[in-house]
Scaffold this motif. Structure first.
Motif, PDB file in Angstrom:
ATOM      1  N   PRO A 126     -27.505 -17.242  35.417  1.00  0.00           N
ATOM      2  CA  PRO A 126     -26.395 -18.189  35.314  1.00  0.00           C
ATOM      3  C   PRO A 126     -25.495 -18.159  36.555  1.00  0.00           C
ATOM      4  CG  PRO A 126     -26.566 -16.861  33.321  1.00  0.00           C
ATOM      5  CD  PRO A 126     -27.599 -16.349  34.263  1.00  0.00           C
ATOM      6  N   VAL A 127     -25.333 -16.986  37.119  1.00  0.00           N
ATOM      7  CA  VAL A 127     -24.483 -16.870  38.300  1.00  0.00           C
ATOM      8  C   VAL A 127     -25.069 -17.685  39.455  1.00  0.00           C
ATOM      9  CG1 VAL A 127     -23.683 -15.257  40.047  1.00  0.00           C
ATOM     10  CG2 VAL A 127     -23.524 -14.656  37.633  1.00  0.00           C
ATOM     11  N   VAL A 128     -26.392 -17.612  39.608  1.00  0.00           N
ATOM     12  CA  VAL A 128     -27.057 -18.384  40.653  1.00  0.00           C
ATOM     13  C   VAL A 128     -26.937 -19.874  40.345  1.00  0.00           C
ATOM     14  CG1 VAL A 128     -29.244 -18.808  41.835  1.00  0.00           C
ATOM     15  CG2 VAL A 128     -28.636 -16.493  41.142  1.00  0.00           C
ATOM     16  N   ALA A 129     -27.011 -20.212  39.059  1.00  0.00           N
ATOM     17  CA  ALA A 129     -26.859 -21.609  38.660  1.00  0.00           C
ATOM     18  C   ALA A 129     -25.505 -22.151  39.100  1.00  0.00           C
ATOM     19  CB  ALA A 129     -27.022 -21.745  37.145  1.00  0.00           C
ATOM     20  N   GLY A 130     -24.462 -21.330  38.964  1.00  0.00           N
ATOM     21  CA  GLY A 130     -23.152 -21.777  39.425  1.00  0.00           C
ATOM     22  C   GLY A 130     -23.115 -21.876  40.945  1.00  0.00           C
ATOM     23  N   LEU A 131     -23.691 -20.881  41.577  1.00  0.00           N
ATOM     24  CA  LEU A 131     -23.661 -20.810  43.039  1.00  0.00           C
ATOM     25  C   LEU A 131     -24.275 -22.054  43.694  1.00  0.00           C
ATOM     26  CD1 LEU A 131     -23.379 -19.055  45.719  1.00  0.00           C
ATOM     27  CD2 LEU A 131     -25.749 -18.406  45.280  1.00  0.00           C
ATOM     28  N   ILE A 132     -25.394 -22.537  43.126  1.00  0.00           N
ATOM     29  CA  ILE A 132     -26.070 -23.655  43.792  1.00  0.00           C
ATOM     30  C   ILE A 132     -25.162 -24.890  43.874  1.00  0.00           C
ATOM     31  CG2 ILE A 132     -28.397 -22.856  43.193  1.00  0.00           C
ATOM     32  CD1 ILE A 132     -28.505 -24.862  40.964  1.00  0.00           C
ATOM     33  N   TYR A 133     -24.315 -25.083  42.866  1.00  0.00           N
ATOM     34  CA  TYR A 133     -23.418 -26.247  42.937  1.00  0.00           C
ATOM     35  C   TYR A 133     -22.285 -26.021  43.922  1.00  0.00           C
ATOM     36  CZ  TYR A 133     -26.127 -28.105  39.154  1.00  0.00           C
ATOM     37  OH  TYR A 133     -27.167 -28.596  38.422  1.00  0.00           O
ATOM     38  N   VAL A 134     -21.894 -24.739  44.091  1.00  0.00           N
ATOM     39  CA  VAL A 134     -20.907 -24.448  45.130  1.00  0.00           C
ATOM     40  C   VAL A 134     -21.505 -24.783  46.491  1.00  0.00           C
ATOM     41  CG1 VAL A 134     -19.572 -22.617  46.234  1.00  0.00           C
ATOM     42  CG2 VAL A 134     -19.791 -22.658  43.748  1.00  0.00           C
ATOM     43  N   LEU A 135     -22.792 -24.454  46.661  1.00  0.00           N
ATOM     44  CA  LEU A 135     -23.438 -24.723  47.947  1.00  0.00           C
ATOM     45  C   LEU A 135     -23.578 -26.218  48.205  1.00  0.00           C
ATOM     46  CD1 LEU A 135     -26.272 -22.028  48.026  1.00  0.00           C
ATOM     47  CD2 LEU A 135     -24.055 -21.982  49.158  1.00  0.00           C
ATOM     48  N   VAL A 136     -23.715 -27.001  47.137  1.00  0.00           N
ATOM     49  CA  VAL A 136     -23.890 -28.442  47.334  1.00  0.00           C
ATOM     50  C   VAL A 136     -22.537 -29.152  47.429  1.00  0.00           C
ATOM     51  CG1 VAL A 136     -24.786 -30.573  46.319  1.00  0.00           C
ATOM     52  CG2 VAL A 136     -26.131 -28.474  46.200  1.00  0.00           C
ATOM     53  N   PHE A 137     -21.618 -28.806  46.530  1.00  0.00           N
ATOM     54  CA  PHE A 137     -20.376 -29.581  46.441  1.00  0.00           C
ATOM     55  C   PHE A 137     -19.144 -28.816  46.927  1.00  0.00           C
ATOM     56  CE2 PHE A 137     -23.103 -31.314  43.030  1.00  0.00           C
ATOM     57  CZ  PHE A 137     -23.195 -32.624  43.485  1.00  0.00           C
ATOM     58  N   GLU A 229     -21.554 -21.043  27.397  1.00  0.00           N
ATOM     59  CA  GLU A 229     -21.945 -20.590  28.727  1.00  0.00           C
ATOM     60  C   GLU A 229     -20.770 -19.954  29.471  1.00  0.00           C
ATOM     61  OE1 GLU A 229     -24.566 -19.913  30.119  1.00  0.00           O
ATOM     62  OE2 GLU A 229     -23.732 -19.466  32.080  1.00  0.00           O
ATOM     63  N   PHE A 230     -21.063 -18.832  30.100  1.00  0.00           N
ATOM     64  CA  PHE A 230     -19.990 -18.086  30.759  1.00  0.00           C
ATOM     65  C   PHE A 230     -20.243 -17.952  32.255  1.00  0.00           C
ATOM     66  CE2 PHE A 230     -18.226 -13.966  32.135  1.00  0.00           C
ATOM     67  CZ  PHE A 230     -16.884 -14.224  31.923  1.00  0.00           C
ATOM     68  N   GLY A 231     -21.369 -17.331  32.631  1.00  0.00           N
ATOM     69  CA  GLY A 231     -21.612 -16.977  34.029  1.00  0.00           C
ATOM     70  C   GLY A 231     -21.569 -18.165  34.971  1.00  0.00           C
ATOM     71  N   ALA A 232     -22.341 -19.195  34.667  1.00  0.00           N
ATOM     72  CA  ALA A 232     -22.433 -20.339  35.562  1.00  0.00           C
ATOM     73  C   ALA A 232     -21.096 -21.046  35.690  1.00  0.00           C
ATOM     74  CB  ALA A 232     -23.500 -21.309  35.048  1.00  0.00           C
ATOM     75  N   VAL A 233     -20.443 -21.220  34.534  1.00  0.00           N
ATOM     76  CA  VAL A 233     -19.169 -21.922  34.510  1.00  0.00           C
ATOM     77  C   VAL A 233     -18.108 -21.106  35.245  1.00  0.00           C
ATOM     78  CG1 VAL A 233     -17.358 -22.728  32.972  1.00  0.00           C
ATOM     79  CG2 VAL A 233     -19.743 -23.159  32.413  1.00  0.00           C
ATOM     80  N   SER A 234     -18.198 -19.791  35.100  1.00  0.00           N
ATOM     81  CA  SER A 234     -17.239 -18.901  35.729  1.00  0.00           C
ATOM     82  C   SER A 234     -17.226 -19.085  37.254  1.00  0.00           C
ATOM     83  CB  SER A 234     -17.590 -17.466  35.354  1.00  0.00           C
ATOM     84  OG  SER A 234     -16.900 -16.561  36.142  1.00  0.00           O
ATOM     85  N   VAL A 235     -18.420 -19.307  37.828  1.00  0.00           N
ATOM     86  CA  VAL A 235     -18.511 -19.450  39.279  1.00  0.00           C
ATOM     87  C   VAL A 235     -17.833 -20.731  39.762  1.00  0.00           C
ATOM     88  CG1 VAL A 235     -20.122 -19.725  41.217  1.00  0.00           C
ATOM     89  CG2 VAL A 235     -20.625 -18.097  39.397  1.00  0.00           C
ATOM     90  N   VAL A 236     -18.011 -21.820  39.023  1.00  0.00           N
ATOM     91  CA  VAL A 236     -17.522 -23.106  39.518  1.00  0.00           C
ATOM     92  C   VAL A 236     -16.144 -23.478  38.975  1.00  0.00           C
ATOM     93  CG1 VAL A 236     -19.815 -24.072  39.874  1.00  0.00           C
ATOM     94  CG2 VAL A 236     -18.714 -24.329  37.656  1.00  0.00           C
ATOM     95  N   SER A 237     -15.600 -22.653  38.086  1.00  0.00           N
ATOM     96  CA  SER A 237     -14.389 -23.095  37.402  1.00  0.00           C
ATOM     97  C   SER A 237     -13.118 -22.903  38.220  1.00  0.00           C
ATOM     98  CB  SER A 237     -14.267 -22.365  36.064  1.00  0.00           C
ATOM     99  OG  SER A 237     -12.961 -21.933  35.858  1.00  0.00           O
ATOM    100  N   GLY A 238     -13.003 -21.777  38.900  1.00  0.00           N
ATOM    101  CA  GLY A 238     -11.758 -21.501  39.601  1.00  0.00           C
ATOM    102  C   GLY A 238     -10.683 -20.948  38.681  1.00  0.00           C
ATOM    103  N   HIS A 239     -10.975 -20.883  37.401  1.00  0.00           N
ATOM    104  CA  HIS A 239     -10.080 -20.240  36.430  1.00  0.00           C
ATOM    105  C   HIS A 239      -8.648 -20.740  36.488  1.00  0.00           C
ATOM    106  CE1 HIS A 239     -13.422 -17.449  37.191  1.00  0.00           C
ATOM    107  NE2 HIS A 239     -13.351 -17.218  35.900  1.00  0.00           N
ATOM    108  N   ILE A 240      -8.454 -22.012  36.534  1.00  0.00           N
ATOM    109  CA  ILE A 240      -7.091 -22.537  36.504  1.00  0.00           C
ATOM    110  C   ILE A 240      -6.708 -22.747  35.047  1.00  0.00           C
ATOM    111  CG2 ILE A 240      -5.550 -24.346  37.319  1.00  0.00           C
ATOM    112  CD1 ILE A 240      -7.900 -24.976  39.378  1.00  0.00           C
ATOM    113  N   ARG A 241      -5.733 -22.004  34.616  1.00  0.00           N
ATOM    114  CA  ARG A 241      -5.337 -22.033  33.208  1.00  0.00           C
ATOM    115  C   ARG A 241      -4.894 -23.421  32.792  1.00  0.00           C
ATOM    116  NH1 ARG A 241      -2.059 -16.840  31.004  1.00  0.00           N
ATOM    117  NH2 ARG A 241      -3.670 -16.542  29.483  1.00  0.00           N
ATOM    118  N   GLY A 242      -5.292 -23.821  31.633  1.00  0.00           N
ATOM    119  CA  GLY A 242      -4.878 -25.118  31.113  1.00  0.00           C
ATOM    120  C   GLY A 242      -5.606 -26.270  31.773  1.00  0.00           C
ATOM    121  N   GLU A 243      -6.411 -25.991  32.792  1.00  0.00           N
ATOM    122  CA  GLU A 243      -7.099 -27.092  33.462  1.00  0.00           C
ATOM    123  C   GLU A 243      -8.610 -26.908  33.503  1.00  0.00           C
ATOM    124  OE1 GLU A 243      -5.703 -28.541  37.273  1.00  0.00           O
ATOM    125  OE2 GLU A 243      -3.667 -27.986  36.676  1.00  0.00           O
TER     126      GLU A 243
END
Lengths: 298, 277, 365
Positions: A126-137, A229-243
């Motif tokens: 899942p972590v890699v799944a998140g990473l690939i979208y960071v690499l693209v977007f 889902e936790f891992g993938a979302v965790s990578v791309v989320s940025g953890h902004i509370r309420g958002e």
């Protein structure tokens, strides 16, 4: 990799048959040893964690529990989780049906390779799944600069969360439908066409009713994973509370802030979702294998 | 051969086209980004990223703990599958349904729940503390989490094979004078073996990539209890995109290899038992 | 409705399923497409239905070219080998399907649909299973429902793929007779595919014998059985004794021995295969007789009007296998010839049919 969870399987009750047969019956002490050891293992690794979620959630009383659930950040996390599932499940449903139709009803070269590619997201961390979208977007990624210029946020924003969720739930519905539709073959569709049905009529009246339980099964599993889902979302989320926090991410934040009761309160909602999923899954399995009323003649 | 108007059933072009486009956009193109990014790195950069001592320590932990967890599940999963298919006992249906819990329970929830139980003031942790056994916040915690998430795989691959196994084989063995144990060892187990191995491989592959349930219980001490996916996250948080990508490409290659192995094992199981998994 | 098949070829990968097949199916007949499995007969049926498209050739239905017509427009009724009943629909709904999917303008009213389905259920004598699901029916019942479903759309032609293939022997026999009676009532042009010669001989008005993607012979069952046109037709239909050898004047030389045959246009020395039906084969009790192939008696069966004598060739075993022969003679001959097990005798054909020994098709009998 949830290939097995996804297997659409008949599980008829055969245990009594084995126990009645002297050649397959085990002595009582073997039986109770196996059951004893198995259930102990089951309890330590599965049952206790499940119970712990609810016990910890109510440790500080029902007041704290409900306060944690109605707090604005929690509500926003719930909304985002539902949104991500509401987008990714239908998309993967359309994909699953379309892929299964192409693969099961037609011959073309490279079919087995395509099936393997569809399974690919199961085997990607899942972590890699998140990473690939960071690499693209992401800002450093392929489209980052362009997106930035046009003030479109994908990473550390809702679109990124949705994309990551789609990725990790990608194969769920397709892999329920493909083997079933392959096993069913083309005969019924051809019969419908030969009786004058149009393509769409054939699809809605013959194909879909034949796979509806597998479809529902896939949707249930897909939804559970999408919401959890936790891992993938965790990578791309940025953890902004309420958002940009989904429920699992909100659990993590609360936990890391030592608000254990609140963390477990939100976690208990997810655990309930898991239980509902298991109940629905068991029901669908039972329904899809229930013989039609009346005795078999042949 | 591809003439669409030559097919009796409609929608081939549309469905295959949509499938390929969607697959490419969501999966293939983004995944290729990992390898493209890695290929822009020099050899030295790559080696220093993927072979740094801290990273190597994480491989050892990740693969070691995953292997051990899968092995534990192979043993106990077989036992559970046997118990669930061969014996009647009260509550069997509920246990059977709950086996899939690790598939349905979000990993973060599993992570904090396991931590609560295995921490030194937890239900099980408190029992083990006087014995000097510490599970949470160290490598044993990683093992516990990976065992949890891999539990259903072996059960669910072995169970259908056990159910489909005709009683005739064991009847034949018994009629030829074999004891129950001999019948199991020589007749039943060899039939189950490919499925067992498949379940093991699936559990292993799942554990290698696991993140959510592990990070809460692991303690995440560098060189000691840090798993590889966490290394990727840490590098990302330090904006070391190249480093993160390099480690990710190592993990991806290993995932692909595991996928190939699993496909092979499933084909073997299907041949051995005449059923698809 | 007449069906014309003109120059149809169809290849799957490197396998030539149909090789330039041309046929004319007369109106109102029940025709059997007979051949061994893999001979292309099912492919031909599917091409006629429009479920498969030929690489080359044309299909003409009722004088109109239907090659480019879709299966829906051809108005053919197709009965699938494994029935292809919709498993989620009741028997009633299965039969009604073809009516319900019509465009609203052409769709009969619910009352008419009901009446029609019930009529069809009566026709196939299964009114009492209307509300069952296919899984609750026996194989024979499923087959009849599949037929009723195909008939519901009033097809111009009925195509049946191995209609009795999946049934057990007793049900097969019953359904065969039933299909024949039904056809005599409805007189709808029908083609059915079968690999079972007995089925084809018993049920059909006409047989099309297919082998390796080509038509071997067309004829009534009587013609096919009594005047096989090719070596393949001879060996595929009925039991037959086979002698391989070379032409030598008026004889076929089999090893050191020779068999007289009546007519033919073969060169001396040409390799041929000669066929003789069991009832056209004679036993000569004297093993020294000049004409005939020597064999020894293995068993004598039947004591009634007809006795069946099983024999095995005397000479060298060919390809590791001894050749077996079967002869049917009047029961009284067993006595008069003084036949007994183990006895050495000679065999010869009363009406020997001789064909060039290849996969060729020249006939001379």
């Amino acid at each position: 990799m949830a290939t097995v969870a996804a297997t659409f399987d008949a599980r008829s009750d055969t245990a009594s048959k084995f126990e009645a047969n002297p050649a397959t019956r085990d002595s009582a002490w073997v039986k109770y040893l196996v059951i004893g050891v198995g259930l102990t293992y089951f309890t330590i690794f599965l049952l206790l964690p499940l119970i712990a979620v609810f016990v910890e959630a109510f440790r500080k009383g029902a007041g704290t529990y409900f306060a944690a659930l109605v707090e604005p950040d929690a509500l926003s996390a719930i909304r985002l989780t539902i949104l991500a599932a509401a987008i990714s499940v239908p998309l993967n449903l359309v994909f699953g049906v379309s892929a299964a139709w192409a693969i099961a009803k037609f011959q073309f070269p490279g079919k087995n390779f395509l099936i393997t590619l569809i399974d690919l997201p199961f085997s990607v961390s899942p972590v890699v799944a998140g990473l690939i979208y960071v690499l693209v977007f992401g800002l450093q990624g392929w489209f980052g600069p362009w997106l930035n210029e046009h003030d479109i946020k994908v990473i550390f924003a809702v679109p990124g969360i949705v994309l990551a969720t789609i990725f990790v739930t990608f194969p769920f519905i397709a892999r329920e439908l493909i083997p079933l539709m392959q096993a069913q073959g083309r005969d019924e569709e051809e019969a419908a066409i030969s009786l004058g049905a149009s393509g769409l009529q054939t699809f809605w009246r013959v194909t879909i009713p034949n796979v509806k339980w597998a479809l529902l099964y896939g949707v249930i599993l897909c939804n559970a994973r999408a919401m959890g889902e936790f891992g993938a979302v965790s990578v791309v989320s940025g953890h902004i509370r309420g958002e940009t926090n989904t429920m699992p991410l909100h659990v993590e934040i609360l936990y890391n802030e030592y608000q254990f009761a609140a963390a477990f309160a939100v976690a208990s909602l997810l655990a309930l979702l898991a239980l509902v999923t298991l109940v629905l899954k068991t029901y669908v399995e039972w329904r899809s294998h229930r013989p039609v009323a009346g005795e078999q003649v042949s | 051969m591809f003439g669409v108007n030559k097919r009796v059933l409609p929608g081939f072009g549309l469905s295959l086209g949509f499938t390929l486009v969607y697959l490419s956009l969501i999966v293939l193109i983004p995944l290729s980004a990992v390898f493209l990014k890695t290929s822009t790195m020099s050899w030295d950069e790559l080696v220093s990223a993927v072979a740094a001592p801290r990273v190597v320590a994480s491989y050892k932990l990740t693969f070691g703990a995953s292997f051990l967890a899968a092995a534990i599940n192979a043993v106990f999963g077989l036992l559970l599958a046997w118990g669930l298919t061969r014996y009647t006992f009260p509550g069997r249906k509920i246990v059977d349904a709950l086996i899939d819990l690790p598939f349905a329970l979000p990993t973060a929830v599993a992570g904090i729940a396991l931590t609560a139980i295995y921490a030194k003031n937890g239900w099980i942790g408190a029992l083990l503390e006087p014995l000097g056994i510490k599970i949470a916040f160290g490598p044993p915690g990683v093992l516990v989490a990976l065992t949890f998430i891999g539990l259903p795989f072996v059960v669910r691959t072995v169970q259908p094979v056990l159910e489909d196994l005709e009683t005739e084989y064991e009847e034949a063995a018994a009629s030829l004078g074999a004891t129950r144990w001999q019948a199991f060892q020589r007749v039943v187990f060899p039939t189950l073996f490919p499925a067992l191995l498949t379940g093991f491989a699936l559990a292993f592959a799942r554990a290698v990539g696991e993140y959510g349930s592990v990070i809460f219980i692991a303690g995440n001490i560098p060189m000691v209890s840090e798993i590889t996916p966490l290394i990727i996250i840490t590098k990302l948080e330090q904006f070391d995109y190249k480093g993160a990508t390099a480690v990710a490409s190592v993990m991806l290659v290993i995932s692909f290899l595991l996928l190939l192995v699993i496909n092979g094992l499933q084909a073997w199981t299907a041949r051995r038992t005449g059923r698809a998994i | 409705m007449s069906i014309e098949v003109i120059g149809i070829s169809k290849t799957f990968g490197t396998f030539k399923a149909l090789n330039n097949v041309s046929l004319n199916f007369p109106d109102g007949e029940l025709v059997a497409l007979l051949g061994p499995s893999g001979c292309g007969k099912t492919t031909l049926l599917r091409v006629i239905a429009g479920l498969e498209h030929a690489d080359t050739g044309r299909i003409v239905l009722d004088g109109a070219d239907a090659t480019d017509k879709d299966v829906r427009q051809r108005r053919v009724g197709f009965v699938f080998q494994h029935y292809a009943l919709f498993r989620h629909m009741t028997v009633f709904e299965n039969i009604a399907f073809g009516l319900r999917v019509r465009p609203r303008r052409e769709r009969p009213s619910e009352k008419d649909i009901r009446a029609k389905v019930n009529r069809l259920l009566d026709l196939v004598q299964l009114g009492w299973v209307a509300n069952r699901f296919p899984s609750q029916l026996s194989g024979g019942q499923r087959q009849r429902i599949a037929l009723a479903r195909a008939l519901a759309v009033e097809p111009r032609v009925l195509l049946l793929d191995e209609p009795f293939g999946a049934l057990d022997a007793k049900v097969r026999k019953e359904l065969r007779r039933w299909l024949r009676t039904l056809h005599d009532e409805l007189h709808i042009s029908s083609i059915f595919v079968t690999h079972d010669q007995e089925e084809a001989l018993e049920v059909s008005d006409r047989i099309v014998l297919v082998n390796k993607g080509q038509v071997e012979q067309i004829g009534t069952p009587k013609e096919i059985y009594e005047q096989p046109a090719t070596a393949f037709a001879y060996s595929f239909i009925g039991s037959v004794n086979e002698f391989r050898g070379r032409v030598d004047g008026d004889f076929v030389r089999v090893g050191d021995e020779k068999l007289r045959f009546q007519t033919g246009t073969f060169k001396n020395g040409q390799e041929v295969v000669a066929f003789s039906r069991p009832h056209d084969t004679e036993i000569v009790a004297n093993p020294q007789s000049e004409d005939g192939v020597s064999a020894s008696i293995k068993r004598i069966l039947g004591t009634g009007a007809v006795a069946r004598v099983e024999l095995v060739a005397n000479g060298e075993a060919r390809e590791g296998r001894k050749e077996f022969f079967e002869v049917e003679i009047p029961g009284s001959d067993v006595q008069s010839l003084g036949l007994s097990t183990g006895q050495h005798v000679k065999l010869r054909g009363r009406r020997l049919s001789v064909f060039a020994d290849q996969n060729g098709t020249q006939a001379a009998s």
